[in-house]
Design a protein around this motif. Structure first.
Motif, mmCIF file in Angstrom:
data_model
loop_
_atom_site.group_PDB
_atom_site.id
_atom_site.type_symbol
_atom_site.label_atom_id
_atom_site.label_comp_id
_atom_site.label_asym_id
_atom_site.label_seq_id
_atom_site.Cartn_x
_atom_site.Cartn_y
_atom_site.Cartn_z
ATOM 1 N N ILE A 277 0.801 -1.282 0.135
ATOM 2 C CA ILE A 277 -0.132 -0.137 0.184
ATOM 3 C C ILE A 277 1.050 1.180 0.173
ATOM 4 C CG2 ILE A 277 -1.628 1.414 1.448
ATOM 5 C CD1 ILE A 277 -3.067 -1.404 2.291
ATOM 6 N N ILE A 278 1.795 1.343 0.634
ATOM 7 C CA ILE A 278 2.711 2.392 1.016
ATOM 8 C C ILE A 278 3.497 2.706 -0.354
ATOM 9 C CG2 ILE A 278 4.799 3.197 2.112
ATOM 10 C CD1 ILE A 278 3.759 1.609 4.379
ATOM 11 N N ILE A 279 3.868 1.574 -0.778
ATOM 12 C CA ILE A 279 4.649 1.852 -2.409
ATOM 13 C C ILE A 279 3.670 2.416 -3.421
ATOM 14 C CG2 ILE A 279 5.871 0.595 -4.075
ATOM 15 C CD1 ILE A 279 7.092 -1.299 -1.920
ATOM 16 N N VAL A 280 2.532 1.705 -3.178
ATOM 17 C CA VAL A 280 1.650 2.225 -4.173
ATOM 18 C C VAL A 280 1.120 3.914 -4.143
ATOM 19 C CG1 VAL A 280 -0.711 2.357 -5.016
ATOM 20 C CG2 VAL A 280 0.262 -0.031 -4.771
ATOM 21 N N ILE A 281 1.034 4.169 -2.819
ATOM 22 C CA ILE A 281 1.117 5.750 -2.491
ATOM 23 C C ILE A 281 2.079 6.319 -3.061
ATOM 24 C CG2 ILE A 281 0.780 7.415 -0.892
ATOM 25 C CD1 ILE A 281 -0.904 5.263 1.041
ATOM 26 N N GLU A 282 3.259 5.916 -2.890
ATOM 27 C CA GLU A 282 4.574 6.622 -3.420
ATOM 28 C C GLU A 282 4.368 6.660 -4.831
ATOM 29 O OE1 GLU A 282 9.468 5.746 -2.667
ATOM 30 O OE2 GLU A 282 8.192 4.057 -2.782
ATOM 31 N N LYS A 283 4.277 5.705 -5.471
ATOM 32 C CA LYS A 283 4.281 5.785 -7.088
ATOM 33 C C LYS A 283 3.019 6.922 -7.285
ATOM 34 C CE LYS A 283 5.815 1.109 -8.004
ATOM 35 N NZ LYS A 283 5.451 -0.340 -8.460
ATOM 36 N N LEU A 284 2.088 6.788 -6.878
ATOM 37 C CA LEU A 284 0.920 7.779 -7.169
ATOM 38 C C LEU A 284 1.232 9.288 -6.785
ATOM 39 C CD1 LEU A 284 -2.530 5.957 -6.076
ATOM 40 C CD2 LEU A 284 -1.395 6.196 -8.418
ATOM 41 N N SER A 285 2.066 9.320 -5.787
ATOM 42 C CA SER A 285 2.421 10.744 -5.277
ATOM 43 C C SER A 285 3.546 11.367 -6.138
ATOM 44 C CB SER A 285 3.007 10.913 -3.815
ATOM 45 O OG SER A 285 4.331 9.923 -3.748
ATOM 46 N N ALA A 286 4.149 10.391 -6.935
ATOM 47 C CA ALA A 286 5.187 11.065 -7.936
ATOM 48 C C ALA A 286 4.688 11.830 -8.988
ATOM 49 C CB ALA A 286 5.935 9.830 -8.379
ATOM 50 N N SER A 287 3.272 11.696 -9.339
ATOM 51 C CA SER A 287 2.562 12.663 -10.262
ATOM 52 C C SER A 287 0.909 12.551 -9.889
ATOM 53 C CB SER A 287 2.624 11.908 -11.837
ATOM 54 O OG SER A 287 2.014 12.610 -12.792
ATOM 55 N N PRO A 288 0.805 13.332 -8.814
ATOM 56 C CA PRO A 288 -0.457 13.370 -8.315
ATOM 57 C C PRO A 288 -1.520 14.026 -8.888
ATOM 58 C CG PRO A 288 0.920 15.090 -7.255
ATOM 59 C CD PRO A 288 1.833 14.313 -8.016
ATOM 60 N N HIS A 289 -1.228 14.944 -10.237
ATOM 61 C CA HIS A 289 -2.037 15.700 -11.166
ATOM 62 C C HIS A 289 -2.645 14.520 -12.073
ATOM 63 C CE1 HIS A 289 0.268 19.332 -9.874
ATOM 64 N NE2 HIS A 289 -0.280 18.870 -8.967
ATOM 65 N N SER A 290 -2.040 13.421 -12.421
ATOM 66 C CA SER A 290 -2.412 12.722 -13.348
ATOM 67 C C SER A 290 -2.984 11.470 -12.883
ATOM 68 C CB SER A 290 -1.396 12.404 -14.205
ATOM 69 O OG SER A 290 -0.298 11.914 -13.699
ATOM 70 N N ILE A 291 -3.705 11.218 -11.573
ATOM 71 C CA ILE A 291 -4.042 10.167 -11.216
ATOM 72 C C ILE A 291 -5.334 9.800 -11.610
ATOM 73 C CG2 ILE A 291 -4.542 8.957 -8.916
ATOM 74 C CD1 ILE A 291 -2.625 10.344 -7.494
ATOM 75 N N SER A 292 -5.524 8.521 -12.326
ATOM 76 C CA SER A 292 -6.812 8.348 -12.685
ATOM 77 C C SER A 292 -7.788 7.900 -11.781
ATOM 78 C CB SER A 292 -6.738 7.251 -14.029
ATOM 79 O OG SER A 292 -6.152 6.308 -13.204
ATOM 80 N N LEU A 293 -9.066 8.010 -12.066
ATOM 81 C CA LEU A 293 -9.976 7.478 -10.894
ATOM 82 C C LEU A 293 -9.882 5.958 -10.871
ATOM 83 C CD1 LEU A 293 -13.467 9.258 -12.197
ATOM 84 C CD2 LEU A 293 -11.905 9.737 -10.114
ATOM 85 N N GLU A 294 -9.494 5.280 -12.032
ATOM 86 C CA GLU A 294 -9.334 3.893 -11.587
ATOM 87 C C GLU A 294 -8.250 3.427 -10.901
ATOM 88 O OE1 GLU A 294 -8.298 -0.281 -14.488
ATOM 89 O OE2 GLU A 294 -8.219 1.814 -15.520
ATOM 90 N N ALA A 295 -7.126 4.060 -10.749
ATOM 91 C CA ALA A 295 -5.839 4.170 -9.938
ATOM 92 C C ALA A 295 -6.217 4.232 -8.512
ATOM 93 C CB ALA A 295 -4.787 4.910 -10.345
ATOM 94 N N ARG A 296 -7.225 5.502 -8.297
ATOM 95 C CA ARG A 296 -7.668 5.638 -6.937
ATOM 96 C C ARG A 296 -8.351 4.542 -6.288
ATOM 97 N NH1 ARG A 296 -10.884 9.584 -7.066
ATOM 98 N NH2 ARG A 296 -10.429 10.516 -5.098
ATOM 99 N N GLU A 297 -9.232 4.063 -7.022
ATOM 100 C CA GLU A 297 -10.124 3.152 -6.690
ATOM 101 C C GLU A 297 -9.434 1.774 -6.407
ATOM 102 O OE1 GLU A 297 -13.239 2.259 -9.920
ATOM 103 O OE2 GLU A 297 -14.053 4.315 -9.524
#
Length: 451
Positions: A277-297
């Motif tokens: 979970i932490i590693i997924v958050i780390e990857k998403l935080s690298a580009s928070p402006h382009s996080i898709s709804l699917e990735a957030r789900e």
């Protein structure tokens, strides 16, 4: 009682390995993995590695915050894990030792128990000085040749040698030459690897190395002063008589459980999952402006119920603040800094957890030298409540930063559309409001709505 002379003891040390001792053959790969673990254990106890480990632990805010700031307790955790690793190897060596022709090597388990409970090295098996380092080099050579032999055996397969993938007799003269060369290479590698070594020779090398490693652990961590048994610390007079230390090799027991606090991620079997979970958050935080709804789900679906509940409780009081914030609210930058600040000390524990787990896989154990990551460097001993609180903070920060990024993108889209309509298509000004409405709608999506 008269002390036994060195000359008399010499008669009881296996001096050479008879021809009747069976050869290892196909078991060389399994025993080679034990040899790799022995080498890794020894190297983890070097002055350089111990200094590096202590420096990393001292400088790790994550370990101090989530595991413990007590140096003595941390040392006990490290020592217990090294004992457990030693126990697993010794148990396997004892099992393979039953195949030896030498009765003394067959009784390795009994001799080692006596050594760790009474300090009696009755056969003089402990290596001294540079002898251990020379034998480590020898074992590294065996490990390397074992890996080469495994690859050569795979490549020798006729199916791998034919260009069309067909099995059967090799008719091509060129391929016959390659096949003969491969067979010669396999024969050469067998002669220099563990394949042709006897059980007596190999078990003697491993057994003596384990004696030496156990003594080294005592020296490095002062086990005679800090052995933890049943919640108490025993003094040096009782250490070697302790049944719990003897149980270290009698079975695949888990001495770490004797000192593992009950409310840790390891005890709850959540360490690896939370690391992902932490590693997924780390990857998403690298580009928070382009996080898709699917990735957030996908991230939300990874969360256990307790984290979902804490996230929901945290997001509700933030909703009003986020709704009233402007795009240039100074608090937005604070959320971004908090997100990166937490990941800076938490992410290494998560990555170490993944590394530790991957090193336990069968393929990694055979030929690949390990990084010697210890559980204390991972999330295994992390306090569950504290870790869940920190992960919740990460999720709230990510939600806030993600919303801020969408607002910026939506505003840029609206401004771009408005500029183009005003300058190039002045008759379509009515559509500008639609773009602004769309931007407003895009910026209003939040995790708290999903909850």
């Amino acid at each position: 009682m008269v002390a036994e002379s060195w000359f008399h003891r010499l008669w009881r040390i296996p001096q050479k390995f008879g021809a009747d001792s069976p050869r290892i053959s196909i078991s060389s790969f399994e025993i080679g993995s034990l040899m790799l673990k022995v080498v890794n254990l020894w190297q983890s106890l070097s002055d350089k590695q111990i200094f590096k480990l202590r420096k990393e632990i001292t400088n790790s805010f994550g370990i101090r915050k989530l595991v413990s700031g007590d140096e003595y307790f941390i040392n006990r955790l490290i020592c217990a894990e090294l004992h457990e690793n030693l126990a697993h190897v010794a148990d396997s060596v004892a099992w393979h030792g039953k195949k030896c022709s030498d009765p003394i090597l067959k009784g390795f388990e009994k001799a080692f128990k006596k050594f760790i409970t009474m300090g009696d090295d009755q056969y003089g098996w402990e290596f001294h000085g540079e002898v251990m380092e020379k034998n480590i080099k020898k074992m590294e050579g065996f490990i390397s040749s074992n890996g080469s032999l495994f690859e050569a055996l795979v490549e020798q397969n006729p199916i791998r040698l034919t260009d069309n993938g067909e099995s059967g007799v090799l008719k091509s003269i060129a391929y016959q030459k390659i096949y003969r060369w491969k067979r010669q290479e396999v024969k050469r590698l067998k002669n220099i690897s563990l394949w042709t070594r006897t059980y007596d020779y190999t078990i003697n090398l491993l057994a003596r190395s384990l004696f030496t490693i156990y003594r080294k652990i005592n020296h490095v961590f002062g086990i005679h002063e800090m052995v933890h048994l049943g919640g108490s610390v025993l003094n040096s007079d009782l250490t070697y008589r302790s049944q719990s230390i003897s149980a270290l090799l009698q079975s695949l027991s888990h001495p770490l459980q004797n000192i593992l606090p009950p409310k840790t991620l390891g005890a709850a079997a959540l360490a690896l999952h939370y690391a992902n979970i932490i590693i997924v958050i780390e990857k998403l935080s690298a580009s928070p402006h382009s996080i898709s709804l699917e990735a957030r789900e996908d991230l939300y679906n990874m969360l256990p119920r307790c984290l979902r509940a804490s996230l929901k409780a945290k997001l509700k009081p933030c909703t009003k603040t986020m709704a009233s914030s402007s795009l240039y609210d100074p608090s937005l930058e604070e959320w971004t800094q908090e997100l990166s600040g937490i990941l800076e000390w938490l992410a290494p524990l998560a990555h170490h957890m993944i590394s530790w787990h991957s090193e336990k896989s069968f393929n990694q154990q055979i030929f690949v030298s390990q990084r010697n990551v210890l559980l204390v460097q991972t999330l295994y001993f992390a306090d569950q409540e504290k870790t869940e609180k920190v992960i919740t903070e990460l999720l709230v920060c990510l939600n806030y930063v993600c919303k801020y990024g969408r607002e910026l993108n939506a505003k840029a889209l609206a401004e771009c559309g408005s500029f183009k309509v005003d300058n190039e298509y002045p008759n379509l000004n009515g559509y500008t409001s639609s773009l602004k409405d769309l931007a407003k709608e895009c910026s209003s999506i939040n995790w708290d709505e999903e909850l």
